[in-house]
Design a protein around this motif. Sequence first.
Motif, mmCIF file in Angstrom:
data_model
loop_
_atom_site.group_PDB
_atom_site.id
_atom_site.type_symbol
_atom_site.label_atom_id
_atom_site.label_comp_id
_atom_site.label_asym_id
_atom_site.label_seq_id
_atom_site.Cartn_x
_atom_site.Cartn_y
_atom_site.Cartn_z
ATOM 1 N N LEU A 92 0.929 -1.139 -0.108
ATOM 2 C CA LEU A 92 0.014 0.258 -0.138
ATOM 3 C C LEU A 92 0.924 1.368 -0.008
ATOM 4 N N SER A 93 0.380 2.361 -0.721
ATOM 5 C CA SER A 93 1.308 3.640 -0.673
ATOM 6 C C SER A 93 1.148 4.237 0.499
ATOM 7 N N SER A 94 0.091 3.868 1.390
ATOM 8 C CA SER A 94 -0.151 4.709 2.519
ATOM 9 C C SER A 94 -0.677 3.605 3.388
ATOM 10 N N PRO A 95 -0.212 3.081 4.633
ATOM 11 C CA PRO A 95 -0.608 2.309 5.676
ATOM 12 C C PRO A 95 -1.937 2.680 5.905
ATOM 13 N N ILE A 96 -2.878 1.679 6.153
ATOM 14 C CA ILE A 96 -4.249 1.953 6.749
ATOM 15 C C ILE A 96 -3.946 1.948 8.292
ATOM 16 N N PRO A 97 -4.111 3.082 9.007
ATOM 17 C CA PRO A 97 -3.899 2.982 10.461
ATOM 18 C C PRO A 97 -5.175 2.494 11.227
ATOM 19 N N PHE A 98 -4.814 1.841 12.483
ATOM 20 C CA PHE A 98 -5.893 1.327 13.090
ATOM 21 C C PHE A 98 -7.207 1.810 13.379
ATOM 22 N N TRP A 99 -7.180 3.086 13.703
ATOM 23 C CA TRP A 99 -8.273 3.924 13.994
ATOM 24 C C TRP A 99 -9.296 3.794 12.823
ATOM 25 N N ALA A 100 -8.757 3.749 11.512
ATOM 26 C CA ALA A 100 -9.503 3.710 10.261
ATOM 27 C C ALA A 100 -10.434 2.522 10.193
ATOM 28 N N PHE A 101 -9.982 1.380 10.476
ATOM 29 C CA PHE A 101 -10.807 0.145 10.810
ATOM 30 C C PHE A 101 -11.490 -0.191 12.284
ATOM 31 N N SER A 102 -11.070 0.442 13.157
ATOM 32 C CA SER A 102 -11.465 -0.005 14.542
ATOM 33 C C SER A 102 -12.923 -0.112 14.607
ATOM 34 N N GLY A 103 -13.312 -1.281 15.058
ATOM 35 C CA GLY A 103 -14.852 -1.419 15.081
ATOM 36 C C GLY A 103 -15.638 -1.587 14.027
ATOM 37 N N LYS A 104 -15.152 -1.692 12.765
ATOM 38 C CA LYS A 104 -15.722 -1.898 11.451
ATOM 39 C C LYS A 104 -15.328 -3.228 10.687
ATOM 40 N N ILE A 126 -5.233 -12.845 12.919
ATOM 41 C CA ILE A 126 -6.598 -12.577 13.088
ATOM 42 C C ILE A 126 -7.356 -12.908 11.781
ATOM 43 N N PRO A 127 -8.272 -14.219 11.722
ATOM 44 C CA PRO A 127 -9.043 -14.265 10.542
ATOM 45 C C PRO A 127 -10.138 -13.267 10.300
ATOM 46 N N ILE A 128 -10.339 -12.822 9.313
ATOM 47 C CA ILE A 128 -11.566 -11.969 8.823
ATOM 48 C C ILE A 128 -12.035 -12.372 7.629
ATOM 49 N N SER A 129 -13.223 -11.752 7.468
ATOM 50 C CA SER A 129 -14.007 -12.144 6.175
ATOM 51 C C SER A 129 -13.637 -11.694 4.997
ATOM 52 N N SER A 130 -14.181 -12.313 3.923
ATOM 53 C CA SER A 130 -13.717 -11.624 2.590
ATOM 54 C C SER A 130 -14.534 -10.283 2.442
ATOM 55 N N GLU A 131 -15.623 -9.865 2.853
ATOM 56 C CA GLU A 131 -16.408 -8.737 3.031
ATOM 57 C C GLU A 131 -15.344 -7.588 3.787
ATOM 58 N N ASP A 132 -14.814 -8.203 4.881
ATOM 59 C CA ASP A 132 -13.995 -7.056 5.790
ATOM 60 C C ASP A 132 -12.657 -6.906 4.713
ATOM 61 N N PHE A 133 -12.291 -7.867 4.220
ATOM 62 C CA PHE A 133 -11.016 -7.654 3.366
ATOM 63 C C PHE A 133 -11.323 -6.620 2.274
ATOM 64 N N GLU A 134 -12.473 -6.809 1.706
ATOM 65 C CA GLU A 134 -13.082 -5.691 0.387
ATOM 66 C C GLU A 134 -13.008 -4.221 1.214
ATOM 67 N N TYR A 135 -13.409 -4.366 2.384
ATOM 68 C CA TYR A 135 -13.540 -2.963 3.150
ATOM 69 C C TYR A 135 -12.516 -2.278 3.145
ATOM 70 N N LEU A 136 -11.355 -3.213 3.789
ATOM 71 C CA LEU A 136 -9.951 -2.801 3.989
ATOM 72 C C LEU A 136 -9.312 -2.158 2.643
ATOM 73 N N LEU A 137 -9.768 -2.895 1.562
ATOM 74 C CA LEU A 137 -9.079 -2.724 0.215
ATOM 75 C C LEU A 137 -9.670 -1.372 -0.115
ATOM 76 N N ASN A 138 -10.977 -0.970 -0.160
ATOM 77 C CA ASN A 138 -11.612 0.217 -0.234
ATOM 78 C C ASN A 138 -10.948 1.408 0.604
ATOM 79 N N LEU A 139 -10.381 1.358 1.810
ATOM 80 C CA LEU A 139 -9.779 2.079 2.561
ATOM 81 C C LEU A 139 -8.609 2.557 2.061
ATOM 82 N N SER A 140 -8.048 1.587 1.312
ATOM 83 C CA SER A 140 -6.619 1.756 0.728
ATOM 84 C C SER A 140 -6.478 2.622 -0.628
ATOM 85 N N ILE A 141 -7.615 3.235 -1.148
ATOM 86 C CA ILE A 141 -7.826 3.609 -2.452
ATOM 87 C C ILE A 141 -7.413 5.153 -2.229
#
Length: 141
Positions: A92-104, A126-141
Amino acid sequence: MSKHYWICNIHPRYWSSCRDDLTWGVPNPNNNNRPYGINQLERVRIGDVLLFYVQGQGISGYFSASSRAHEDDKPQWKGFLNRVRIEETKMLSSPIPFWAFSGKIYNQQTAKPIDNGAAIFGKSMIPISSEDFEYLLNLSI
């Protein structure tokens, strides 16, 4: 078999070795205890996606598992005998900070939100769902 998604918690001092060696490892057991990370690592299958949370920085990239769990004693990974080989998928060009996905997003094993430091720190994987993976990918855009 379906693909699984994992957040891998890594200390910054190991991050460059992980990327350079294309290896992810979890700590060895102490006193015959089987740490959480080894149990999770043994569930990793070829093709699973590993997102790397670099402590103090955030989710910095994701990789694909290219091997099953195995033991390896290369010296640069001393203390981390249990490993999987990985292939770089995206830094990722810029890391996704913890606060950006905390609780989501949720730990799939416990069904609890990853919403505080205790939910991610101290756990190797930590295992996460495919939906949560997609959510994180969208944060990295």
